[in-house]
Structure formats: structure tokens, C-alpha cells
Design a protein around this motif. Sequence first.
Motif, short mmCIF file in Angstrom:
data_model
loop_
_atom_site.label_atom_id
_atom_site.label_comp_id
_atom_site.label_asym_id
_atom_site.label_seq_id
_atom_site.Cartn_x
_atom_site.Cartn_y
_atom_site.Cartn_z
N HIS A 314 0.84 -1.20 0.00
CA HIS A 314 0.00 0.00 0.00
C HIS A 314 0.88 1.25 0.00
O HIS A 314 0.64 2.21 -0.75
CB HIS A 314 -0.90 0.04 1.25
N ILE A 315 1.90 1.25 0.85
CA ILE A 315 2.75 2.44 1.02
C ILE A 315 3.56 2.70 -0.24
O ILE A 315 3.71 3.84 -0.69
CB ILE A 315 3.65 2.27 2.25
N ALA A 316 4.12 1.64 -0.83
CA ALA A 316 4.88 1.81 -2.07
C ALA A 316 3.99 2.33 -3.19
O ALA A 316 4.39 3.19 -3.97
CB ALA A 316 5.52 0.48 -2.48
N ALA A 317 2.76 1.82 -3.25
CA ALA A 317 1.81 2.29 -4.27
C ALA A 317 1.42 3.75 -4.02
O ALA A 317 1.31 4.54 -4.96
CB ALA A 317 0.56 1.41 -4.26
N LYS A 318 1.23 4.11 -2.77
CA LYS A 318 0.88 5.48 -2.42
C LYS A 318 1.99 6.46 -2.77
O LYS A 318 1.74 7.58 -3.20
CB LYS A 318 0.57 5.55 -0.91
N SER A 319 3.24 6.01 -2.60
CA SER A 319 4.39 6.87 -2.87
C SER A 319 4.77 6.91 -4.34
O SER A 319 5.63 7.71 -4.74
CB SER A 319 5.60 6.41 -2.04
N GLY A 320 4.18 6.04 -5.14
CA GLY A 320 4.49 6.02 -6.57
C GLY A 320 5.82 5.38 -6.90
O GLY A 320 6.41 5.68 -7.93
N LYS A 321 6.29 4.48 -6.04
CA LYS A 321 7.58 3.82 -6.26
C LYS A 321 7.39 2.61 -7.17
O LYS A 321 7.24 1.48 -6.72
CB LYS A 321 8.20 3.40 -4.93
N CYS A 322 7.40 2.87 -8.47
CA CYS A 322 7.06 1.83 -9.44
C CYS A 322 8.08 0.70 -9.49
O CYS A 322 7.74 -0.47 -9.40
CB CYS A 322 6.90 2.47 -10.82
N ARG A 323 9.34 1.04 -9.65
CA ARG A 323 10.37 0.00 -9.72
C ARG A 323 10.41 -0.82 -8.45
O ARG A 323 10.56 -2.04 -8.49
CB ARG A 323 11.74 0.64 -9.97
N ALA A 324 10.31 -0.15 -7.33
CA ALA A 324 10.31 -0.86 -6.05
C ALA A 324 9.12 -1.80 -5.97
O ALA A 324 9.25 -2.96 -5.53
CB ALA A 324 10.29 0.14 -4.90
N LEU A 325 7.96 -1.33 -6.38
CA LEU A 325 6.76 -2.16 -6.32
C LEU A 325 6.90 -3.38 -7.23
O LEU A 325 6.50 -4.50 -6.85
CB LEU A 325 5.53 -1.34 -6.72
N GLU A 326 7.46 -3.20 -8.41
CA GLU A 326 7.65 -4.32 -9.32
C GLU A 326 8.57 -5.38 -8.72
O GLU A 326 8.35 -6.58 -8.87
CB GLU A 326 8.21 -3.82 -10.65
N ARG A 327 9.62 -4.92 -8.02
CA ARG A 327 10.52 -5.87 -7.36
C ARG A 327 9.83 -6.56 -6.18
O ARG A 327 10.02 -7.76 -5.93
CB ARG A 327 11.77 -5.16 -6.87
N MET A 328 9.00 -5.82 -5.48
CA MET A 328 8.28 -6.40 -4.34
C MET A 328 7.27 -7.43 -4.80
O MET A 328 7.02 -8.43 -4.10
CB MET A 328 7.61 -5.28 -3.54
N LEU A 329 6.66 -7.21 -5.96
CA LEU A 329 5.69 -8.18 -6.49
C LEU A 329 6.36 -9.51 -6.83
O LEU A 329 5.69 -10.55 -6.86
CB LEU A 329 5.01 -7.61 -7.74
N LYS A 330 7.66 -9.46 -7.07
CA LYS A 330 8.40 -10.70 -7.39
C LYS A 330 8.87 -11.44 -6.15
O LYS A 330 9.41 -12.55 -6.27
CB LYS A 330 9.60 -10.36 -8.27
N MET A 331 8.68 -10.87 -4.97
CA MET A 331 9.11 -11.51 -3.73
C MET A 331 8.03 -12.49 -3.26
O MET A 331 6.90 -12.06 -2.98
CB MET A 331 9.38 -10.46 -2.65
N PRO A 332 8.33 -13.78 -3.17
CA PRO A 332 7.31 -14.76 -2.74
C PRO A 332 6.75 -14.45 -1.37
O PRO A 332 5.58 -14.75 -1.09
CB PRO A 332 8.08 -16.09 -2.75
N GLU A 333 7.57 -13.86 -0.50
CA GLU A 333 7.13 -13.60 0.87
C GLU A 333 5.99 -12.58 0.93
O GLU A 333 5.24 -12.53 1.91
CB GLU A 333 8.29 -13.08 1.72
N LEU A 334 5.87 -11.77 -0.11
CA LEU A 334 4.88 -10.69 -0.08
C LEU A 334 3.64 -10.99 -0.92
O LEU A 334 2.79 -10.12 -1.10
CB LEU A 334 5.52 -9.39 -0.58
N GLU A 335 3.52 -12.20 -1.42
CA GLU A 335 2.43 -12.54 -2.34
C GLU A 335 1.06 -12.35 -1.70
O GLU A 335 0.11 -11.89 -2.35
CB GLU A 335 2.58 -13.97 -2.83
N LYS A 336 0.94 -12.66 -0.42
CA LYS A 336 -0.35 -12.56 0.24
C LYS A 336 -0.78 -11.11 0.51
O LYS A 336 -1.93 -10.87 0.90
CB LYS A 336 -0.33 -13.34 1.55
N LEU A 337 0.13 -10.18 0.30
CA LEU A 337 -0.20 -8.78 0.55
C LEU A 337 -0.79 -8.08 -0.67
O LEU A 337 -1.29 -6.96 -0.57
CB LEU A 337 1.06 -8.01 0.99
N ILE A 338 -0.73 -8.74 -1.83
CA ILE A 338 -1.07 -8.08 -3.10
C ILE A 338 -2.50 -7.57 -3.12
O ILE A 338 -2.78 -6.46 -3.60
CB ILE A 338 -0.80 -9.03 -4.28
#
Length: 609
Positions: A314-338
Motif C-alpha cells: 500500500h505504502i509503495a503504491a501510495k508513494s508512486g515507487k514503481c520500480r520498487a513495487l515491481e521488485r516487491m511483487l516478485k518476492m514470494p514472501e509478499l504474495e499474500k499482501l497483493i
Amino acid sequence: MDPELYKATIGGDLLEFVREMERLANDRHQCYLPASCVQLGPQKNTILHLATSYGHHEIVKLVCKDLPHLLAEKDARGDTALHLAARAGDTNLILLLTDSDYAVLALLGATNEEDNTPLHEALIHRHENAATTLIDKNRNMNYSVNHEGKSLMYLAAEAGYVAIISLLMDNPVGNYALDGKHKTKSPVHAAILGRNIARMVLLNFSLSDFYTLKSFVFSKYVLKLLWRKDRSSFYKRCEKGGNPLHCAAYIGFTDGISFLLKKSYILAYLRDRQGLLPIHMAASQGHVDIIQLMVQDRPDSREQLTLQGQNILHIAAKSGKCRALERMLKMPELEKLINEKDADGNTPLHVATIYGHPKVVSSLTWDERVILQLENKDGLTALDIAEEQMKPYMASFQKRLTWMALRVVGAPKAPHSKSATYVNLMLEEQPTTENYRDKVNVILLVATLVATVTFSAGFAMPGGYKNSDPSQGIANMLEKVKFQEFVICDSLAMYSSIAVAVMLLWAQLGDQKSMHVALKLALPLLGIALAMMSIAFTAGVYLVVSKLNWLAHFVLFMGLNFVIVLVLLFLPLCFLGSSNYHRFRFLSYCPFCLMLYALGSYAENEAAE
């Protein structure tokens, strides 16, 4: 100050200086000049200030010996000569100015208008040797904080001076007490912030600045030293209520994060005044390496929420951090947060839409795990929110691109919601009608210009006309293929633009609905007119330069590429819509990305990342 004495002082010629001093001494005895003219310049500079500023050691030595009372004199900013020497980092001058016990006692604790002592100045301007020299002059000296609340320990930690921190800790000189106003100025925060300042300097300049490199390298060693000497300072809060881990996460100090988590993991669970945890700070700045490190060390940190119930996506999306968000989407640990919802029922996609970050929205919507149909507590999908923000005279281009990003992937509206957009449009019918009229007038003007240009081109044929019978008035290049292309495209452009003009003239006589329909039909026709006019121009120029092959082919290549770009830019205005077919979605996505790139939004916030 006497001009000749001034010149002699800044010139550095000892004999000339002595000669001018003797001359003025004789003049005073004869009552020609007042004594003040000998000593003070426009900024209350004495001859000692001037000689120190210009680094004239011999003159400084002579003045200290013959006129020692000038050592305590201050200029307009409250600086003594020792302040100037410390600011310049000249250890030889410092030794000359503090040669006597009187000078040491009188000058070391002297403060200027900013409450800086000479030692403060040496540390602020990153002169380690000068600072060490001043400390060694009196290790029992009691120094206070300056007007910013920065102590000697704070400044040394900010500069990354391990040796000076050891001196300050092992001797009474480092003892200080912070009042309530400045209790947030912790040396631990200074060490972390100093590393960030050094990083920014190194990125923008070069490695030639040695003090900056030292500050960058030794920040982690400063933290280790402070941990051994004063662990309580690691739990002090900054002005915003953050602990050192917040600060390190904000600036992306990976080594500092690793050290702090090992020494005191409890820091990872303390909130600042806004209710944010350190991992939230890292997400807001797009520091994915910090997030990975914290998730590996404290696995439960990925579940940590803000006071509004938002996770790190949510915070990365709110801040507009696109590259960071794309890398976070590739992290298996964060899949349930999507698709996780915050306190208002908004997913990261909702949040990115609300704050108008089209590239972030695009990245999320093309991830198959993101559920586009999810509604928030108001029963709105992301597309519903985007359409609500498309009010006349209110929607920025970022908001429009965000809406386009959702449309090209087929994002749905809530099935039970008619969307507040329709209600808003009904309530604001008059401004919406005026908005339509403005659009109609702009397109009508463009169509009229195209019709005028193409009409003129139809009678100014490339190559001219034949002047002899029986073919008088016939175009010279009638048999050329490119000429035929020119005539066909020019005719299509003119007729299309005329059709647009007639259509929009009728639309102005109708209501808002007829204007909307006319605009929907007119835009594709205007796009065809512009494309045909471009092709006609390319064909006509090709004809007249066809004798020179390289130039003819260059014109053809340039014209073809321009038409392709024109079509891609115009396509979203005419045919942008949703589709369940991946190929059609991809075709719509290409011009959307081109618009983002062309308008600077494609690299949104990437400089900060």
C-alpha cells in the motif's frame, strides 16, 4: 582600516606589513588618525582576522606576539581569528593562535553568532586534524551545543570521525547535557544521517572529496563505537519521533539496518509519531533491499500495518515507487499482501489509483494475481475511483493516464454501482456542457486548418502542369506512383476534415449527448485526416527530390516513422477501451506506454528510487 595597511595585510609581505604598522603608529602619535582606523575593517575585521583568513602565518605570529589583545576580538559574525583558522582547517595557524595559556582559556570556548566554538567550526567543515588539535589543547574543556542543538559528539558522528568520538568519550571534553529543546539530537542519528549526506555528495560529484568518502565508509564503525560506549542513545527519538532504525530505513543504509537489527531488534517494532514502522519508511522511499533484509531477519515484519491498516505494498503504491513495487511483487514472501485491504477496504491498486500513479497502476494491473474486481468499503472498484476523479476541470493528466491504465487491461466497474460519476455529471451539467463546447471548438479549428491546407495542396501539384496541347493543364507527374499516392491521400485528408467540421457544426446545435457522440465519431476521422495529410506531404517531397536517392529514401523513412508515431499517439484518444482479448489489450497498452514515456510519467519517481 587604512587602505595601505589593508593591502599589506592581505598581500602577506611581512616587511611591508611592518612598515605600514610603523607608519600608522607615527601618524597616531602626531594625531593624524584615530586608533580605531588601524584595527577595524568594514566587517569589524582586525589585522589578525585578515592575516588568518589569507593564511599568512608570519604576520599572524607577529601580531599574536606584539598585539595579543587582538586574539579575543570578534568580527561582525562573532568570529575570532581562531574560528577562521578552524573553519579553514589550518592546524599551523591554530597552533600559532593558541600558543599561550591565556589564548587557550580565552579562545577555545568563545562562540560566534551561531553559538559555534572553533571546535564546532572544525567539525562542521570536516577538518579532522584541526579538530583533534583543538581537543588536545584542553581535554577538560566544557563545550555546549550550538544554536542547532548539535554537540561535538553529534558533529563528529555525522562526519564519521571514529578517532575523535573515542577522544570525546574517553575525556571530559565530550561531556554535555541536552536540554528539552535539543534532546532529539542524538549522535546515533547523526552517524546515520552523515552517511546519507556523504552518499548524496558522492553520487553528484566525485570521490576526490576525502572527508566525504570517510564519512561514507566509517558510519557503521561509528555506530559500533557508540553502541559500546552509550547504548541508551540508540533508543532516543528524532524530531519526528523515529528511532535510528527509522532513519536508516528512510535513507537506505543497509549496513546500519543490519547492525541495528542484530543489536536491538525491538527497534523494528517501534512506531514514529505518524504510526509508521521502519519497514514502512523503507517502502515509502522504495528501498527494496532494506525490505528484503528486514523480512529475512524478522519474517513477521511483512505483516506489520500502519495505523490506517496499510501494508508495505500500500505504502509503495501510495508513494508512486514503481520500480520498487515491481521488485516487491516478485518476492514470494509478499504474495499474500497483493490484494490485502486497508481500514477503508482499499487494496494497493485502489491506493495507486487514488493518488494518481499511472505506471504503478499499470504494473499492478498486468500482474495476474491482482484481482481487478475487488471493491472497497464504499463499493467501488479501482475503475470506479478513476472515473470519479475524471470530473470536468478537475482531473489532472496523471489522473487521466491512471484511468487509461485501468481501461486498457479491462478493469471492471462494480456490478451494483452506477458510479458516482453519473450523479456528478448530472449535478454539474452546465460546466460539463461548456467543457464539451471547448473540445468541439478546438477540434473544429484543427479540422478547418487541415481542410484549408489540403485544398491548397490540391491545386499546387508537385512538378507543376503541362503547358502545351493536347495535354494542357494535366499534371506533369501523373504517371508516377508517388504522385497518385499524393492525390489520393490529399483528397482523403480534405474530405475527412470537412466531414469532421460538418459533424461538429451540427453537434453545437444539439444537447450534451449529441456533442459526446459527435466527438466520438469526429476524433477517428480527424486522426485519419492528419495521417493522410502526413503521407501526402511525404509522397510530394519524395517526388521532387527523387533524383537524389539517399535524400528521397531519407524523406520516406522519416515520414513513415512519423506516421507510425502519430497513429500511436492518436489511438488512445479514439479507440482506448477494454477487452478480454490479450492481443487487443496489448495493442492498446503500446500507445499508453508511449504517452507515459513522452510525457515523462514513464520514469515517474525513478530518480528518487
